[in-house]
Design a protein around this motif. Structure first.
Motif, PDB file in Angstrom:
ATOM      1  N   CYS A  14       0.846  -1.186   0.000  1.00  0.00           N
ATOM      2  CA  CYS A  14       0.000   0.000   0.000  1.00  0.00           C
ATOM      3  C   CYS A  14       0.883   1.238   0.000  1.00  0.00           C
ATOM      4  CB  CYS A  14      -0.914  -0.004   1.213  1.00  0.00           C
ATOM      5  SG  CYS A  14      -1.887   1.502   1.291  1.00  0.00           S
ATOM      6  N   CYS A  17       0.017   4.309   2.713  1.00  0.00           N
ATOM      7  CA  CYS A  17       0.505   4.341   4.102  1.00  0.00           C
ATOM      8  C   CYS A  17       1.866   3.675   4.235  1.00  0.00           C
ATOM      9  CB  CYS A  17      -0.497   3.661   5.027  1.00  0.00           C
ATOM     10  SG  CYS A  17      -0.660   1.893   4.734  1.00  0.00           S
ATOM     11  N   CYS A  37      -5.536   3.609   7.633  1.00  0.00           N
ATOM     12  CA  CYS A  37      -5.543   3.675   6.159  1.00  0.00           C
ATOM     13  C   CYS A  37      -6.655   2.764   5.602  1.00  0.00           C
ATOM     14  CB  CYS A  37      -4.188   3.240   5.636  1.00  0.00           C
ATOM     15  SG  CYS A  37      -4.066   3.274   3.856  1.00  0.00           S
ATOM     16  N   CYS A  39      -6.535   0.671   3.279  1.00  0.00           N
ATOM     17  CA  CYS A  39      -6.074  -0.698   3.008  1.00  0.00           C
ATOM     18  C   CYS A  39      -6.330  -1.593   4.215  1.00  0.00           C
ATOM     19  CB  CYS A  39      -4.606  -0.720   2.618  1.00  0.00           C
ATOM     20  SG  CYS A  39      -3.488  -0.380   3.993  1.00  0.00           S
TER      21      CYS A  39
HETATM   22 ZN   LIG Z   1      -2.495   1.599   3.472  1.00  0.00          ZN
END
Ligand SMILES: [Zn+2]
Ligand SMILES: Nc1ncnc2c1ncn2[C@@H]1O[C@H](COP(=O)(O)OP(=O)(O)O)[C@@H](O)[C@H]1O
Ligand SMILES: [Mg+2]
Length: 239
Positions: A14, A17, A37, A39
């Motif tokens: 990701c 982040c 985040c 994700c």
């Molecule tokens: Zn993330």
């Protein structure tokens, strides 16, 4: 420099982040805040699905990806959504369950999974997914180990919501019926909801075994979607 940055970006699952799970948000005139985040939400959702026995591919079968293309698909989707909306009020009632029956490929599993995913994610209700044929085969293989057998059975008996997918798929034996009776009867007696999908109509379910069939019928009778006709097989549909 730009290239180097890009390639470094790709090292992270990701890039938002950088796999920390958090992002720092600047707030004008105040301290920056830490936020989870996006994700992570997906990761959390995945864990919830997997615990329920649903794989992430199956979790894509949502209400929004279910298309309405005739009266029957409209009825099927409306009924599923109505059930979802009614759930809090009916969950302890005799008629607290839903059945999708009939035609192969008509989206019975799709709508069942859409319900399950909504229960899991929006209501945080733990659903257990029971792919009938695999589960019944596995339970039968372990029947001699009484303790393990009871443990397996109890998972399906006591789930907050149980999704029985493709009930009575394959050749049915006496012991299949007995196992289903143990599960369905327990849930019936304890007012625990089921979401059931099956190629068979209510009449056929009753014919296989009246004790199991009539309990399922009673539990689901307010929300029964029975689909007939090959024109409702989504896989055979012409665009
Ligand atoms: Zn993330
Ligand atoms: N109305 C629909 N809109 C979008 N996809 C559909 C619809 N009906 C079925 N499908 C898709 O067709 C395939 C077969 O549907 P499925 O739910 O497995 O059928 P069933 O369980 O009734 O045999 C799945 O990939 C499903 O996502
Ligand atoms: Mg199916």
């Amino acid at each position: 420099m730009k290239n180097e940055q890009n390639s470094r970006k790709n090292l992270y699952k990701c890039p938002v982040c950088k796999d920390t799970g958090f992002i720092i948000k600047e707030v004008e005139g105040s301290q920056p805040i830490m936020q989870r985040c996006k994700c992570q939400e997906i990761e959390i959702a995945k864990k919830i699905w997997i615990k329920a026995g649903i794989n992430p591919e199956q979790a894509k079968q949502t209400f929004s990806s279910y298309k309405i293309y005739n009266d029957i698909t409209k009825y099927a989707k409306d009924t599923a959504i109505k059930y979802y909306k009614d759930f809090e009020n009916i969950k302890k009632d005799r008629h607290n369950s839903i059945a999708f029956l009939g035609q192969v490929g008509s989206g019975k599993t799709h709508l069942s999974l859409a319900l399950a995913v909504n229960f899991l994610e929006k209501k945080r209700i733990s659903v257990v997914y029971m792919p009938y044929r695999d589960v019944i085969t596995s339970i039968k293989q372990n029947m001699l180990d009484k303790e393990y057998y009871a443990k397996q059975l109890s998972k399906y008996q006591t789930a907050k919501v149980l999704l029985i997918d493709d009930l009575y798929k394959g050749k049915i034996t006496e012991s299949d019926i007995n196992i289903m009776f143990e599960i369905v009867n327990y849930r019936y007696l304890n007012y625990l909801p089921i979401i059931v999908s099956s190629e068979f109509t209510i009449e056929r379910l009753l014919n296989f075994d009246e004790a199991v069939g009539s309990r399922i019928y009673e539990m689901c009778k307010k929300y029964i979607v029975q689909i007939e006709g090959k024109e409702n097989n989504y896989r055979l549909r012409e665009e």
